[in-house]
Design a protein around this motif. Structure first.
Motif, PDB file in Angstrom:
ATOM      1  N   HIS A  75      51.564 -37.075 -29.732  1.00 29.39           N
ATOM      2  CA  HIS A  75      50.689 -37.916 -28.913  1.00 29.39           C
ATOM      3  C   HIS A  75      49.226 -37.895 -29.352  1.00 29.39           C
ATOM      4  CE1 HIS A  75      54.266 -37.360 -26.417  1.00 29.39           C
ATOM      5  NE2 HIS A  75      53.973 -38.538 -25.903  1.00 29.39           N
ATOM      6  N   ALA A  76      48.943 -37.150 -30.437  1.00 31.72           N
ATOM      7  CA  ALA A  76      47.543 -36.943 -30.837  1.00 31.72           C
ATOM      8  C   ALA A  76      46.798 -38.254 -31.056  1.00 31.72           C
ATOM      9  CB  ALA A  76      47.494 -36.087 -32.099  1.00 31.72           C
ATOM     10  N   ARG A  77      47.418 -39.135 -31.818  1.00 36.32           N
ATOM     11  CA  ARG A  77      46.691 -40.361 -32.164  1.00 36.32           C
ATOM     12  C   ARG A  77      46.501 -41.277 -30.968  1.00 36.32           C
ATOM     13  NH1 ARG A  77      47.752 -41.870 -38.480  1.00 36.32           N
ATOM     14  NH2 ARG A  77      47.546 -39.733 -39.169  1.00 36.32           N
ATOM     15  N   ALA A  78      47.547 -41.423 -30.180  1.00 29.53           N
ATOM     16  CA  ALA A  78      47.446 -42.324 -29.026  1.00 29.53           C
ATOM     17  C   ALA A  78      46.413 -41.824 -28.028  1.00 29.53           C
ATOM     18  CB  ALA A  78      48.805 -42.464 -28.360  1.00 29.53           C
ATOM     19  N   PRO A 129      42.027 -39.023 -38.244  1.00 30.23           N
ATOM     20  CA  PRO A 129      41.906 -40.341 -37.593  1.00 30.23           C
ATOM     21  C   PRO A 129      41.154 -40.288 -36.268  1.00 30.23           C
ATOM     22  CG  PRO A 129      44.213 -39.822 -38.109  1.00 30.23           C
ATOM     23  CD  PRO A 129      43.408 -38.610 -38.443  1.00 30.23           C
ATOM     24  N   VAL A 130      41.281 -39.183 -35.556  1.00 32.96           N
ATOM     25  CA  VAL A 130      40.634 -39.065 -34.246  1.00 32.96           C
ATOM     26  C   VAL A 130      39.106 -39.181 -34.365  1.00 32.96           C
ATOM     27  CG1 VAL A 130      40.281 -37.466 -32.313  1.00 32.96           C
ATOM     28  CG2 VAL A 130      42.538 -37.685 -33.340  1.00 32.96           C
ATOM     29  N   GLN A 170      47.628 -45.418 -20.760  1.00 30.89           N
ATOM     30  CA  GLN A 170      48.149 -44.405 -21.685  1.00 30.89           C
ATOM     31  C   GLN A 170      49.214 -43.547 -21.012  1.00 30.89           C
ATOM     32  OE1 GLN A 170      44.290 -42.661 -22.568  1.00 30.89           O
ATOM     33  NE2 GLN A 170      44.434 -43.257 -24.708  1.00 30.89           N
ATOM     34  N   ILE A 177      53.550 -42.855 -21.590  1.00 30.42           N
ATOM     35  CA  ILE A 177      54.160 -41.530 -21.812  1.00 30.42           C
ATOM     36  C   ILE A 177      55.291 -41.309 -20.815  1.00 30.42           C
ATOM     37  CG2 ILE A 177      53.728 -39.044 -21.643  1.00 30.42           C
ATOM     38  CD1 ILE A 177      50.788 -39.716 -22.507  1.00 30.42           C
ATOM     39  N   ARG A 187      58.613 -43.134 -21.342  1.00 36.46           N
ATOM     40  CA  ARG A 187      59.466 -42.546 -22.391  1.00 36.46           C
ATOM     41  C   ARG A 187      60.222 -41.309 -21.925  1.00 36.46           C
ATOM     42  NH1 ARG A 187      55.387 -44.206 -26.314  1.00 36.46           N
ATOM     43  NH2 ARG A 187      54.280 -42.244 -26.077  1.00 36.46           N
TER      44      ARG A 187
END
Lengths: 593, 302
Positions: A237-240, B274-275, B293, B297, B300
């Motif tokens: 879930h890091a990127r999201a 990327p963060v 967000q 989650i 799922r």
């Protein structure tokens, strides 16, 4: 679980590599989508191929928090599973197995033996794992469930593998389903429908999600069973979620890196198990000394040393209590189940931010790798976030003192990078200006002031933590005391004791530090009889409670064979102790895994 | 320490000098210690680059040299023995806009912290590691360190050390460091130049500094180095030549090289993450996740 309600348990046994997880996951999702509660416990070994894996899935109309006492259905994927467990199956239960390869002996009378002619049903398919799908098809029929439900699940599950895989699985699941119609007797009680669809998570998922909800921006780890699930959730879930996740060279690096990130203002945490926690201990003390809020998680496994990496124990309490040298302030909490673990994370982050100190979460394999159903509406992903006395804006202020000696002991914390607030944080003792008083500037009065300043912060924290509450009638025959993951199993044992004519109440303890000694002492001293239940040999929590309250208990139920308590283990133990036969009862583990 | 920055305009009231980077107290090192020169060079390097104190964080471990953050007017962390690089990596990830200098010693950096040395170099974390290498454990009153030479007699090796030393230059090249240099604290001008180059390099910079311990190391003294050190720049060394860098790094005898052995470009950890692509420093971002967000989650999980 009270009688009359649907309460069904099944187990799937085989060797590592036989694909136990997939049918387990498919069935678990079928149940929770139907609104049924569930807990799954996977007994496994530190091995990639071979050995014995035994996954228990218990389903109920009411909340389920342990794997229960009995099995209604056993699915054997290999001969070893049949040899080990068929003798545990009682009348009314069923054993499903590949009749081509597995011989079932020693079954008790009244056990339905369901041999599947796998090669006949699959036309000699070379897919070694297809026997699992056939078996799941048969089981669906026996549970009184429509085939369509399974078909939908298989489509979801295998969609990413392509249409051919979906088709193959649906086809052979149907073959198993149809074969069962003709040849097997369904269970007496068909699977009911619950109030609303539920979700499923592990305690490790819950801890990770709780951290994410609390605003964790930095997570670091070194893989270690049974804590690795936290890393996997975070990485996925890091990127999201804009969380930085780092896999580090060792747990010493993990802890120190996490502290570095926390110092810059990130909410930061890391999880490990006992051995990794041992490596983190020096860093935990450094966070105490530098007054950096940061969270460490120990998902306990059976020790000492490398111990039994895939088995559970509540054996790290004293390690955690003693983690790091010197007197310093830290918060220690042992959540009671997965949802509690989730809710604990934002609460703990708020506390460590307010007190500017490290916090430690004690979980274990039972919670961490156990999978629990959960009401999706109970998962509050937008909790209250309180960062305490923190400075995040530039200022013209000169003469900022990072460790200002305030009445509350809490010194406003300026984040590095701000103009006007340059300062050093140090693991050496320091004064208000963060000048080291460990060498040239040593001064006993300043040292005393700083020790007292840090200690003072903690007085407020004690008031911010709730006292444990007694569950059940206050005038019960016996008060059962537990901590952490024994919550669910003790709760159920209390129902079983009632059936045996014993009234019991439950004192589950979650907050270890600060410890609500006065409140606990009051409950313990007014109890008729007290029995402590712990998943360790030496009664670690009992010794801690005694050290904090001066009080002992009348009896102990302890288990340290690596396997978690079943409810009857606790119930039998309480009955034995109440009968006067023993003070310390150690249950016999019937299921050999 | 006062910051000489005009808050209203956000601009420095004047260009800062090395003096402005002086910390609140004077160092308690032994008179004549090589670390004074390193401190001086770091302060000069910060001033010459036009940096402001709040833009820098100096992070150390434990030992004589690790007391340095207390003597410099910047943000600082004085962490555990051997752990400065791990803490610094976390700090850089938490605020990648800050200039991070790790000040450490041979014991702290190459001995107890050896594991982090390997991995911080390979990750190419954008920080400057200045190792005050005195080839001895000073604060514990004189025992061998990972860089002590064979045969060195100390309190822990009264009959002479039988162990060969680590070579920080070849080690860091092999570990993947993208800037590898050596300086001598007896030559502050050159050392300052090297530190500036290291700080301006994008990536992991190792600067191993001969910083003689005047109290406990009677072998590797100022006279020992003064006659031996030779600047690579004067040799026409090409710092992009990996093989030449390794060869020069192996030289230890009548000639010992200082200067930049190797410099190469490679993506940094914060650059690859990327963060950190947008949104500013992680440590200053708002917390929590959105309903959108979290709904994704939870769906799922069903």
């Amino acid at each position: 679980m009270s009688s009359g309600k649907f309460d069904f348990a099944m187990a799937i046994g085989g060797e590592a590599g036989q694909g136990i997880a997939t049918p387990g996951d498919i069935l678990a999702r079928v149940f929770v989508r139907r609104g049924l509660h569930l807990y799954t416990y996977n007994a496994y070994q530190s091995i990639i191929r071979g050995g014995h894996i035994f996954l228990t899935i218990r389903v109920g109309e009411e909340e389920v928090q342990n794997h229960g006492d009995k099995l209604d259905l056993l699915l054997c994927l290999n001969q070893d599973t049949a040899d080990r467990h068929v003798n545990l199956m009682g009348p009314g239960s069923s054993v499903v197995f590949n009749g081509d390869r597995i011989k079932v002996n020693d079954a008790q009378e009244g056990v339905q033996l369901c041999a599947l002619p796998i090669s006949h049903l699959t036309g000699g398919s070379r897919n070694r794992l297809i026997q699992n799908t056939v078996a799941v098809g048969s089981i669906m029929y026996m549970l009184g469930l429509d085939f369509q439900i399974l078909e939908d699940s298989l489509k979801l599950r295998f969609a990413r593998h392509g249409q051919a895989v979906v088709d193959e699985n649906v086809k052979f699941a149907k073959a198993g389903y149809d074969y069962a119609i003709e040849n097997f007797k369904p269970f007496e009680h068909p699977t009911p429908v619950g109030e609303k669809p539920l979700a499923v998570w592990s305690g490790n998922d819950a801890v990770a999600m709780g951290g994410a909800a609390a605003g964790v921006k930095f997570y670091a780890a070194y893989p270690m069973s049974p804590s690795t699930g936290v890393l996997h959730w975070m990485a996925a879930h890091a990127r999201a979620l804009d969380i930085m996740v780092r896999q580090v060279e060792d747990e010493i690096g993990v802890a120190n890196m996490t502290i570095g990130a926390a110092h810059t203002g990130c909410r930061a945490m890391c999880a490990t198990s006992g051995g990794g926690f041992a490596l983190m201990t020096e860093a935990i003390g450094s966070a105490g000394m530098m007054e950096i809020p940061v969270v460490f998680i120990d998902v306990m496994r059976a020790g000492p040393s490398t111990g039994v990496p895939t088995k559970s124990e509540q054996g790290d309490l004293w390690q955690i209590l003693g983690a790091s040298q010197g007197d310093f302030e830290r918060i220690i909490v042992a959540p009671l189940d997965a949802l509690d673990a989730f809710n604990t994370m934002p609460e703990l982050f708020n506390l460590v931010d307010k007190a500017q100190c490290p916090g430690i979460v004690i979980s274990d394999l039972v919670i961490g790798e156990g999978r629990f159903s959960v009401d999706p509406d109970a998962i509050n992903m937008q909790p209250v976030i309180d960062r305490g006395d923190i400075i995040t804006e530039h200022s013209a202020t000169n003469g900022y003192k990072r460790y200002l000696n305030t009445d509350s002991g809490i010194s406003p914390r300026a984040l590095p990078g701000l103009e006007g607030y340059t300062h050093v944080v140090a693991t050496d003792e320091h004064d208000e200006d963060s000048i080291l008083i460990s060498d040239e500037f040593t001064h006993p009065h300043k040292r005393r002031m700083m020790v007292e300043k840090r200690a003072r912060k903690f007085r407020n924290v004690t008031g911010m933590v709730p006292a444990p509450e007694l569950e059940g009638p206050t005038d019960a025959d016996v008060t059962i005391i537990g901590w952490g993951s024994t919550y669910g199993v003790i709760k159920e044992a209390i129902d079983q004791l009632a059936e045996r004519g014993v009234t019991a109440n439950h004192l589950p303890i979650k907050w270890i530090v600060p410890f609500k000694g006065d409140e606990i002492a009051e409950i313990v001293t007014s109890a008729k009889k007290t029995i402590m239940v712990e998943n360790n040999y030496s009664g670690q929590f009992h010794r801690y409670m005694r050290s904090e309250t001066g009080l002992s208990v009348d009896g102990h139920v302890r288990k340290y064979d690596g396997e978690p308590f079943m409810p009857h283990h606790v119930t039998d133990g309480i009955m034995e102790i109440l009968s006067g036969a023993t003070d310390i009862y150690v249950p016999y583990q019937e299921v050999i895994v | 320490m006062t910051t000489v920055v005009d808050i209203a305009s956000g601009k420095p009231a004047r260009k800062l000098t090395a003096r402005d980077f002086r910390g609140p107290v004077n160092p308690d090192w032994c008179p004549g210690c090589g670390d004074f020169g390193v401190l001086n060079s770091i302060q000069r390097a910060c001033a010459e680059q036009g940096l402001q104190p709040h833009e820098i964080m100096v992070i150390s471990g434990i030992g004589c040299s690790s007391n340095l953050p207390g003597y410099v007017n910047t943000y600082g962390m004085h962490t555990l023995h051997g752990r400065a690089l791990a803490v610094a990596t976390g700090a850089k990830m938490g605020n990648h806009e800050m200039n991070i200098i790790v000040t450490t010693g041979d014991g702290d950096g190459y001995g107890i912290g050896g594991n982090h040395f390997v991995h911080t170099a390979r990750r190419n974390v954008d920080l400057t590691m200045v190792v005050m290498n005195n080839q001895i454990y000073g604060l514990t009153t004189g025992q061998i360190s990972p860089t002590s030479t064979e045969g060195m007699k100390t309190k822990s090796t009264p009959f002479g050390s039988v162990e060969p030393p680590v070579n920080p230059i070849t080690s860091s090249i092999m570990n993947g460091a993208t800037f590898v240099a050596r300086a001598y604290s007896g030559d502050i001008r050159h050392m300052t130049e090297v530190i500036i180059k290291g700080m301006q390099h994008k990536g992991f910079s190792l600067i191993d500094v001969f910083s003689p311990c005047v109290t406990f190391n009677k072998d590797n003294t100022h006279p020992f180095f003064k006659t031996r050190v030779k600047k690579l720049e004067e040799e026409g060394h090409d710092s992009s030549d990996w093989k030449a860098a390794c060869e020069k790094a192996m030289v230890w005898g009548d000639v010992i090289y200082t200067g930049v052995f190797l410099q190469r470009e490679a993506p940094t950890l914060d650059g690859l993450e990327p963060v950190l692509r947008e949104g500013g420093p992680l440590g200053f971002r708002s917390l929590g996740i959105t309903k959108e967000q979290s709904d994704k989650i939870i769906v799922r999980m069903m």
